[in-house]
Design an enzyme around this catalytic site. Structure first.
Site, PDB file in Angstrom:
ATOM      1  N   LYS A  50      10.922  -4.116  -6.126  1.00 62.46           N
ATOM      2  CA  LYS A  50      10.171  -5.160  -7.035  1.00 62.46           C
ATOM      3  C   LYS A  50      10.454  -4.702  -8.618  1.00 62.46           C
ATOM      4  O   LYS A  50      10.419  -3.835  -9.002  1.00 62.46           O
ATOM      5  CB  LYS A  50       8.660  -4.633  -6.696  1.00 62.46           C
ATOM      6  CG  LYS A  50       7.556  -5.519  -7.528  1.00 62.46           C
ATOM      7  CD  LYS A  50       6.235  -5.237  -6.973  1.00 62.46           C
ATOM      8  CE  LYS A  50       5.027  -6.230  -7.570  1.00 62.46           C
ATOM      9  NZ  LYS A  50       3.881  -6.170  -6.962  1.00 62.46           N
ATOM     10  N   ASP A 141      -7.164  -5.786  -4.786  1.00 63.76           N
ATOM     11  CA  ASP A 141      -6.474  -7.310  -4.600  1.00 63.76           C
ATOM     12  C   ASP A 141      -6.231  -7.107  -3.081  1.00 63.76           C
ATOM     13  O   ASP A 141      -5.238  -7.589  -2.535  1.00 63.76           O
ATOM     14  CB  ASP A 141      -5.312  -7.484  -5.453  1.00 63.76           C
ATOM     15  CG  ASP A 141      -5.237  -8.888  -5.443  1.00 63.76           C
ATOM     16  OD1 ASP A 141      -5.982  -9.701  -4.769  1.00 63.76           O
ATOM     17  OD2 ASP A 141      -3.907  -9.260  -5.720  1.00 63.76           O
TER      18      ASP A 141
HETATM   19  P1  ADP Z   1       3.166  -9.773  -6.668  1.00 64.70           P
HETATM   20  O1  ADP Z   1       2.346  -8.787  -7.276  1.00 64.70           O
HETATM   21  O2  ADP Z   1       4.269 -10.193  -7.644  1.00 64.70           O
HETATM   22  O3  ADP Z   1       2.252 -10.588  -6.009  1.00 64.70           O
HETATM   23  P2  ADP Z   1       3.550  -8.607  -4.109  1.00 64.70           P
HETATM   24  O4  ADP Z   1       3.624  -6.898  -4.159  1.00 64.70           O
HETATM   25  O5  ADP Z   1       2.371  -8.944  -3.754  1.00 64.70           O
HETATM   26  O6  ADP Z   1       4.073  -9.117  -5.376  1.00 64.70           O
HETATM   27  O7  ADP Z   1       4.659  -9.060  -3.148  1.00 64.70           O
HETATM   28  C1  ADP Z   1       4.520 -10.484  -2.849  1.00 64.70           C
HETATM   29  C2  ADP Z   1       5.314 -10.554  -1.595  1.00 64.70           C
HETATM   30  O8  ADP Z   1       6.463  -9.969  -1.487  1.00 64.70           O
HETATM   31  C3  ADP Z   1       4.424 -10.039  -0.463  1.00 64.70           C
HETATM   32  O9  ADP Z   1       3.249 -10.882   0.025  1.00 64.70           O
HETATM   33  C4  ADP Z   1       5.376  -9.617   0.735  1.00 64.70           C
HETATM   34  O10 ADP Z   1       5.566 -10.961   1.492  1.00 64.70           O
HETATM   35  C5  ADP Z   1       6.693  -9.562  -0.187  1.00 64.70           C
HETATM   36  N1  ADP Z   1       6.987  -8.046  -0.247  1.00 64.70           N
HETATM   37  C6  ADP Z   1       6.205  -7.250  -1.055  1.00 64.70           C
HETATM   38  N2  ADP Z   1       6.674  -5.936  -1.076  1.00 64.70           N
HETATM   39  C7  ADP Z   1       7.355  -6.045   0.153  1.00 64.70           C
HETATM   40  C8  ADP Z   1       8.060  -4.913   0.863  1.00 64.70           C
HETATM   41  N3  ADP Z   1       7.957  -3.721   0.504  1.00 64.70           N
HETATM   42  N4  ADP Z   1       8.734  -5.451   2.007  1.00 64.70           N
HETATM   43  C9  ADP Z   1       8.822  -6.625   2.376  1.00 64.70           C
HETATM   44  N5  ADP Z   1       8.270  -7.755   1.795  1.00 64.70           N
HETATM   45  C10 ADP Z   1       7.559  -7.370   0.734  1.00 64.70           C
END
Ligand code: ADP
Length: 300
Positions: A50, A141
């Site tokens: 991320k 959230d």
């Molecule tokens: P944001 O804060 O930008 O909304 P998120 O952390 O909610 O980002 O992640 C957005 C999307 O990315 C999630 O809904 C998921 O589909 C994917 N995602 C996030 N973290 C992971 C992970 N560790 N493994 C796989 N997919 C992930």
């Protein structure tokens, strides 16, 4: 997937800290961007990264790192592999999970889950929420896209909690409940937010559980009555006035008791997680649900 890389923080093929090679963008748009990468120093293990631009006005990745580190060893937390920053971006490396629950529901026939699947997922999410509360944080959230199933044979039936960008500490260093602010800005996602959030009040532990309640209702009914309403205040009024008999039509009666318990709770109160768990477990027993049963998406 778009071929344009304009505006994206990382490029496919880029290697971070001589270790993590970017393969593809897999999510984002909210506060950060999520990429799949491989660990070139460790058998090309697949990981998720991320990232947040250093220029982002709201820097939340630091909070995410703090929460994820404290959650290490908990069942519903991703593994933490590393973090860092440079002049362009901040990053967090964690275990890569499979599909999120919003995508799985959208792909399901009639956009709903069977009672069998919904209740077992609900129990796991309840335990995930209990874990984050146990380290002194609220998630704030709770929604289907912030939970994903594992990806490997070892983890594919386990639910993982994602995205701690809106998390907030509700305990102070002494382990006491922090005093509530008289007014707090709206946080979260309109469809799943608790009425407290709509009213711009300080959120408490029960509000993460209200979001779980709305998730469960949507899993079972395939929709929530306010799904098409954009106006936050109007959705808040609809939730405040909702008739639970209609909302929960054809749902197990235990969900009424679930909501009834949440209604008794205010900001400082500790939810009775064990009671809520026992309600969902009653459904498991009554419906003869087995933990070995396939989840809906495992059929066919
Ligand atoms: P944001 O804060 O930008 O909304 P998120 O952390 O909610 O980002 O992640 C957005 C999307 O990315 C999630 O809904 C998921 O589909 C994917 N995602 C996030 N973290 C992971 C992970 N560790 N493994 C796989 N997919 C992930």
């Amino acid at each position: 997937m778009t071929s344009s890389s304009e505006g994206e923080i990382l490029q496919v093929g880029q290697v971070i800290r001589e270790r993590w090679k970017i393969k593809a963008k897999i999510g984002g748009g909210g506060f950060g961007e999520i990429y799949e990468a491989t660990d070139v120093q460790n058998h090309h293990e697949r990981v998720a990264i991320k990232v947040e631009s250093s220029k982002a006005t709201k820097q939340v990745l630091k909070m995410e790192v703090a929460v994820l580190r404290r959650l290490q060893g908990k069942k519903h937390a991703c593994k933490f592999y590393g973090c860092g920053r440079n002049d362009k971006f901040n990053y967090l490396v964690m275990s890569l999970q499979g599909k999120n629950l919003a995508d799985l529901r959208r792909e399901a026939p009639k956009q709903c889950f069977s009672l069998n699947t919904a209740i077992r997922i609900g129990l796991q999410i309840l335990n995930g929420i209990r874990e984050i509360h146990s380290i002194g944080f609220l998630h704030r959230d709770v929604k289907p896209s912030n939970f994903a199933m594992g990806r490997t044979s070892q983890t594919m039936r386990n639910v993982y909690m994602l995205d701690f960008g809106l998390a907030r500490q509700y305990l102070n260093a002494k382990g006491e409940i922090r005093s509530p602010r008289s007014a707090a800005g709206f946080r979260g996602t309109v469809r799943y937010a608790a009425v407290t959030a709509h009213k711009n009040k300080e959120m408490g532990r029960q509000d993460d559980l209200w979001s779980l309640f709305y998730m469960l209702t949507e899993f079972l009914q395939g929709q929530l009555p306010w799904r098409k309403i954009k106006d936050k205040d109007e959705v808040g009024r609809m939730k405040d006035d909702v008739d639970f008999t209609t909302l929960l039509e054809d749902c197990p009666s235990e969900l009424h008791l679930f909501a009834a318990h949440l209604k008794t709770l205010g900001y400082p109160d500790a939810p009775d997680y064990t009671f809520l768990e026992s309600l969902l477990n009653q459904v498991i027993v009554k419906e003869d649900i087995k933990w070995d049963d396939p989840y809906d998406w495992e059929n066919g």
